[in-house]
Design a protein around this motif. Structure first.
Motif, PDB file in Angstrom:
ATOM      1  N   HIS A  73      12.137   5.340  33.265  1.00 31.19           N
ATOM      2  CA  HIS A  73      12.654   6.106  33.045  1.00 31.19           C
ATOM      3  C   HIS A  73      12.093   6.810  33.433  1.00 31.19           C
ATOM      4  CE1 HIS A  73      15.224   9.699  32.283  1.00 31.19           C
ATOM      5  NE2 HIS A  73      16.121   8.220  32.054  1.00 31.19           N
ATOM      6  N   ASP A 119      17.549   6.528  36.229  1.00 31.98           N
ATOM      7  CA  ASP A 119      17.664   6.651  35.114  1.00 31.98           C
ATOM      8  C   ASP A 119      18.421   5.376  34.413  1.00 31.98           C
ATOM      9  OD1 ASP A 119      20.138   5.860  35.988  1.00 31.98           O
ATOM     10  OD2 ASP A 119      20.956   7.749  37.310  1.00 31.98           O
ATOM     11  N   SER A 120      18.973   5.626  32.845  1.00 30.36           N
ATOM     12  CA  SER A 120      18.982   4.642  32.359  1.00 30.36           C
ATOM     13  C   SER A 120      19.976   3.508  32.922  1.00 30.36           C
ATOM     14  CB  SER A 120      19.600   5.553  30.905  1.00 30.36           C
ATOM     15  OG  SER A 120      20.652   5.817  31.128  1.00 30.36           O
ATOM     16  N   MET A 152      17.862   3.125  25.749  1.00 29.00           N
ATOM     17  CA  MET A 152      18.584   2.342  27.364  1.00 29.00           C
ATOM     18  C   MET A 152      17.564   0.495  27.212  1.00 29.00           C
ATOM     19  SD  MET A 152      15.668   5.710  29.198  1.00 29.00           S
ATOM     20  CE  MET A 152      16.674   7.030  28.404  1.00 29.00           C
ATOM     21  N   TYR A 184      29.231   8.577  25.514  1.00 28.82           N
ATOM     22  CA  TYR A 184      28.250   8.642  27.016  1.00 28.82           C
ATOM     23  C   TYR A 184      27.244   7.339  26.434  1.00 28.82           C
ATOM     24  CZ  TYR A 184      24.475  11.693  28.899  1.00 28.82           C
ATOM     25  OH  TYR A 184      23.713  12.068  29.812  1.00 28.82           O
ATOM     26  N   ASN A 209      23.635   7.577  25.955  1.00 30.95           N
ATOM     27  CA  ASN A 209      22.864   7.607  24.739  1.00 30.95           C
ATOM     28  C   ASN A 209      23.888   7.872  22.892  1.00 30.95           C
ATOM     29  OD1 ASN A 209      22.951   9.180  27.639  1.00 30.95           O
ATOM     30  ND2 ASN A 209      21.466  10.275  26.252  1.00 30.95           N
ATOM     31  N   SER A 242      26.206  10.398  32.908  1.00 31.38           N
ATOM     32  CA  SER A 242      25.912  11.378  33.487  1.00 31.38           C
ATOM     33  C   SER A 242      27.307  11.563  34.700  1.00 31.38           C
ATOM     34  CB  SER A 242      24.887  12.351  33.472  1.00 31.38           C
ATOM     35  OG  SER A 242      24.130  11.574  33.801  1.00 31.38           O
ATOM     36  N   HIS A 255      18.013  19.409  26.030  1.00 36.35           N
ATOM     37  CA  HIS A 255      18.245  20.004  27.187  1.00 36.35           C
ATOM     38  C   HIS A 255      19.080  21.729  26.477  1.00 36.35           C
ATOM     39  CE1 HIS A 255      17.859  16.762  29.642  1.00 36.35           C
ATOM     40  NE2 HIS A 255      18.454  17.609  30.471  1.00 36.35           N
ATOM     41  N   HIS A 265      21.297  19.852  33.993  1.00 33.10           N
ATOM     42  CA  HIS A 265      21.939  18.624  34.013  1.00 33.10           C
ATOM     43  C   HIS A 265      23.089  19.029  33.061  1.00 33.10           C
ATOM     44  CE1 HIS A 265      22.692  15.252  31.232  1.00 33.10           C
ATOM     45  NE2 HIS A 265      21.224  14.333  32.206  1.00 33.10           N
ATOM     46  N   SER A 309      23.662  14.811  37.075  1.00 30.39           N
ATOM     47  CA  SER A 309      22.501  13.487  36.293  1.00 30.39           C
ATOM     48  C   SER A 309      21.205  13.949  36.855  1.00 30.39           C
ATOM     49  CB  SER A 309      22.844  12.440  36.885  1.00 30.39           C
ATOM     50  OG  SER A 309      22.643  11.825  37.878  1.00 30.39           O
ATOM     51  N   THR A 310      20.092  13.563  36.320  1.00 31.29           N
ATOM     52  CA  THR A 310      18.682  13.169  36.925  1.00 31.29           C
ATOM     53  C   THR A 310      18.562  12.527  38.357  1.00 31.29           C
ATOM     54  OG1 THR A 310      18.413  12.509  34.680  1.00 31.29           O
ATOM     55  CG2 THR A 310      15.945  11.761  36.183  1.00 31.29           C
TER      56      THR A 310
END
Ligand code: 13P
Ligand code: SF4
Length: 304
Positions: free
Chosen positions: A24, A40-41, A64, A112, A114, A129, A175, A198, A214-215
């Motif tokens: 990641h 990203d994931s 992940m 999400y 996550n 995201s 975050h 983010h 997102s990332t």
């Protein structure tokens, strides 16, 4: 052994043992340098489906590695350090959300990515995201229960005012550390810099940003931009990654505290030992759970 010697040994072992290493973008540089893919994931779990290796080591956090296993059940999937969980993913469980659903039967449950595999089995659709906005717009229902991240949910809800969102109290502790004060301080120090954050950041931070994404979105935006300076409001590895990829630009962390200790739990020695087969945790999912959880990931792919 030096870090370079450990890295060379990892490169040798991954070839010998038919291993693909996924890292990641929040991982340390010594790990990213020996990975087959960095991203990203969700991008990493999609990538894992098409790699030829039979074993995949996921350098990241538990959800992940589980997402990789859900999509690639025939592969041996190793989480690089068993203690690396995502606190946000662990804030809500299947039992709690099943109860909430009973009181809100007319709501579509958007999760999400996550989230745990177990929780995904009672959700309707997953989002990342980068795909959340598009998917929430496309869902054929005006009532959305968005879990677990209330900050990401708030950012999406504000962009689709015609839909009714219910949010719960989850958030990313990393975050959520950043505040409006941090933005004002960073802007005062770097008045020419754009602020890129983010959507897991709190609304007071998101409102003050020039770009929210997102990332991958943040990294792409900074690389393509004509501007030369950027304040980065996400995990601080992204500051380092960008600085290395764009040496002619300057990147500053929005807060020195935005470091995810779970993402940083994996060390280069852990990864070496995973390649030797003496460390890491193999992800095992029972088939019924995997198939139920896969449904909401398939729905995300269909709508996204
Ligand atoms: P990505 O989905 O962008 O990889 O982000 C995952 C995450 O944990 C962000 O904090
Ligand atoms: Fe979880 Fe936040 Fe760490 Fe991402 S940064 S893995 S959301 S705790």
């Amino acid at each position: 052994m030096t870090v370079k010697e450990i890295q060379n040994e990892i490169l040798r072992l991954k070839k010998e043992n038919d291993i693909c290493i996924l890292a990641h973008a929040y991982q340390n540089r010594d790990i990213i340098e020996v990975a087959d893919f960095m991203g990203d994931s969700f991008a990493l779990s999609v990538k894992a489906q098409s790699v030829p290796q039979k074993t995949v080591i996921m350098c990241g956090v538990r959800f992940m590695a589980e997402t990789v296993k859900i999509l690639s059940p025939e592969k041996k999937v190793i989480l690089s350090n068993p203690i690396a969980g995502c606190p946000m993913a662990e804030q809500m469980d299947k039992e709690t959300i099943s109860q909430v659903k009973e009181n809100l039967p007319e709501y579509t449950v958007v999760a999400y990515v996550n989230t745990t595999t177990d929780l995904k089995t009672v959700c309707d659709v997953c989002v990342t995201s980068s795909s959340a906005l598009k998917i929430c717009k496309k869902i054929d229902n005006d009532k959305i229960l968005f879990i677990p991240d209330c900050n990401l949910g708030d950012w999406i809800a504000k962009q689709i005012p015609e839909k009714q969102f219910k949010l719960l109290n989850g958030c990313c502790p990393t975050h959520a550390k950043m505040s409006a004060k941090d933005v004002e301080k960073a802007k005062a120090l770097h008045p020419d810099a754009l602020v890129l954050v983010h959507p897991e950041c709190r609304p007071e931070v998101v409102e003050r940003a020039d770009y929210v994404g997102s990332t991958t979105g943040i990294m792409d935006f900074a690389k393509k931009s004509d501007k030369k300076e950027f304040i980065i409001g996400t995990e601080n590895s992204i500051v380092t990654n960008l600085q290395l990829e764009c040496p002619d630009k300057m990147f500053y962390p929005l807060s020195k505290d935005c470091i995810c200790s779970n993402m940083k739990a994996t060390t280069i020695v852990d990864l070496l030992n995973c390649c030797k087969g003496t460390f890491g945790e193999e992800i095992i999912l029972d088939e019924d759970t995997r198939l139920k959880a896969k449904k909401c990931i398939d729905k995300m792919i269909e709508l996204g």
